[in-house]
Design a protein around this motif. Structure first.
Motif, PDB file in Angstrom:
ATOM      1  N   SER A 176      97.208  68.264  -3.900  1.00  0.00           N
ATOM      2  CA  SER A 176      98.296  69.218  -3.744  1.00  0.00           C
ATOM      3  C   SER A 176      98.648  69.766  -5.116  1.00  0.00           C
ATOM      4  CB  SER A 176      99.509  68.524  -3.127  1.00  0.00           C
ATOM      5  OG  SER A 176      99.195  68.012  -1.847  1.00  0.00           O
ATOM      6  N   MET A 177      98.930  71.076  -5.158  1.00  0.00           N
ATOM      7  CA  MET A 177      99.313  71.663  -6.430  1.00  0.00           C
ATOM      8  C   MET A 177     100.547  70.946  -6.955  1.00  0.00           C
ATOM      9  SD  MET A 177      99.936  75.652  -7.443  1.00  0.00           S
ATOM     10  CE  MET A 177     101.510  75.851  -6.648  1.00  0.00           C
ATOM     11  N   CYS A 178     100.510  70.504  -8.195  1.00  0.00           N
ATOM     12  CA  CYS A 178     101.603  69.709  -8.740  1.00  0.00           C
ATOM     13  C   CYS A 178     101.938  70.184 -10.144  1.00  0.00           C
ATOM     14  CB  CYS A 178     101.228  68.228  -8.747  1.00  0.00           C
ATOM     15  SG  CYS A 178     102.556  67.148  -9.311  1.00  0.00           S
ATOM     16  N   PHE A 179     103.055  70.900 -10.274  1.00  0.00           N
ATOM     17  CA  PHE A 179     103.578  71.294 -11.568  1.00  0.00           C
ATOM     18  C   PHE A 179     104.674  70.322 -11.990  1.00  0.00           C
ATOM     19  CE2 PHE A 179     101.996  75.496 -10.264  1.00  0.00           C
ATOM     20  CZ  PHE A 179     101.425  75.947 -11.441  1.00  0.00           C
ATOM     21  N   HIS A 180     104.841  70.145 -13.280  1.00  0.00           N
ATOM     22  CA  HIS A 180     106.053  69.509 -13.789  1.00  0.00           C
ATOM     23  C   HIS A 180     106.372  70.127 -15.142  1.00  0.00           C
ATOM     24  CE1 HIS A 180     103.146  66.838 -15.936  1.00  0.00           C
ATOM     25  NE2 HIS A 180     104.092  66.817 -16.871  1.00  0.00           N
ATOM     26  N   LEU A 181     107.601  69.963 -15.582  1.00  0.00           N
ATOM     27  CA  LEU A 181     108.039  70.504 -16.862  1.00  0.00           C
ATOM     28  C   LEU A 181     107.976  69.433 -17.942  1.00  0.00           C
ATOM     29  CD1 LEU A 181     111.181  72.611 -15.899  1.00  0.00           C
ATOM     30  CD2 LEU A 181     108.805  73.355 -16.080  1.00  0.00           C
ATOM     31  N   ASP A 182     107.467  69.819 -19.110  1.00  0.00           N
ATOM     32  CA  ASP A 182     107.585  69.007 -20.326  1.00  0.00           C
ATOM     33  C   ASP A 182     108.653  69.663 -21.189  1.00  0.00           C
ATOM     34  OD1 ASP A 182     105.616  67.280 -19.546  1.00  0.00           O
ATOM     35  OD2 ASP A 182     104.053  68.131 -20.809  1.00  0.00           O
TER      36      ASP A 182
END
Length: 217
Positions: free
Chosen positions: A160-166
């Motif tokens: 599944s497409m998985c973005f997160h913020l750094d």
């Protein structure tokens, strides 16, 4: 010119400045637009004299400055020297720095094969597939945040497409930022790599990574 490691940068005693990712940052509170503009002119003259040019952002209340030696790919003695000069210029005008408000936001995307998807995201974000450099997508104009690709183990099914913020913050701000996140309803998901980074999540499990330059090569 060789780049400097984090302990060397910190030992330089640049109280107004903080290393974030691969560059050096400062914010000076100028009070109003006119005073800020005069300060930017001072910075421009100093940069021309040094033949080394920072990125400068002028707003009504403050001036943000980023220093990096692009030809070396990081922070060098040239950046430290110009940082000292800019701090002196700010001091002459009575401007105070605001390092606690410094931050850089990166977007991270899980990727099994970054080379297969990197050019696509470069084209989407910047209009130029060549903005993908083999590791990340960068925008020299500063209009979009950096996008980098988190290596993910290959599985039979597509992930599944998985973005997160750094969110890159000064080292000294890590405890208070964690406290603020927890007080706002989040929780610490993983602090095993602290103070390099700490992962927090919101009440629905969406994650963000608070990052510092400590314990990095």
């Amino acid at each position: 010119m060789s780049t400097l490691d984090v302990p060397t940068i910190i030992a330089a005693g640049l109280d107004d400045w903080r290393p974030l990712v691969h560059s050096l940052h400062a914010r000076f509170r100028t009070g109003d637009f006119a005073q800020g503009l005069e300060f930017v002119v001072d910075i421009g003259a100093a940069a021309e004299a040094a033949n080394h040019h920072p990125d400068v952002k002028l707003t009504y209340t403050h001036v943000d400055i980023t220093l990096i030696s692009h030809d070396s790919g990081g922070i060098t003695d040239r950046d430290l020297d110009l940082a000292r000069t800019i701090s002196d210029l700010a001091g002459e005008r009575g401007f105070e720095s605001d390092p606690a408000r410094l931050a850089i936001v990166e977007i991270a995307l899980n990727a099994q094969d970054k080379d297969a998807i990197g050019p696509f995201w470069a084209a989407m974000l910047t209009g130029d597939a060549n903005a993908y450099d083999g590791e990340q997508v960068t925008d020299d104009t500063g209009q979009v945040p950096l996008l980098w690709f988190q290596p993910t183990e290959r599985r039979n099914e597509a992930p599944s497409m998985c973005f997160h913020l750094d969110i890159w913050i000064p080292v000294g701000q890590l405890p208070s930022r964690i406290e603020a996140g927890v007080a706002a309803g989040g929780r610490v998901f993983d602090d095993s790599e602290s103070p390099s980074f700490v992962v927090l999540e919101d009440a629905e499990g969406n994650k963000a990574c608070l990052c510092t330059v400590m314990d990095r090569s």
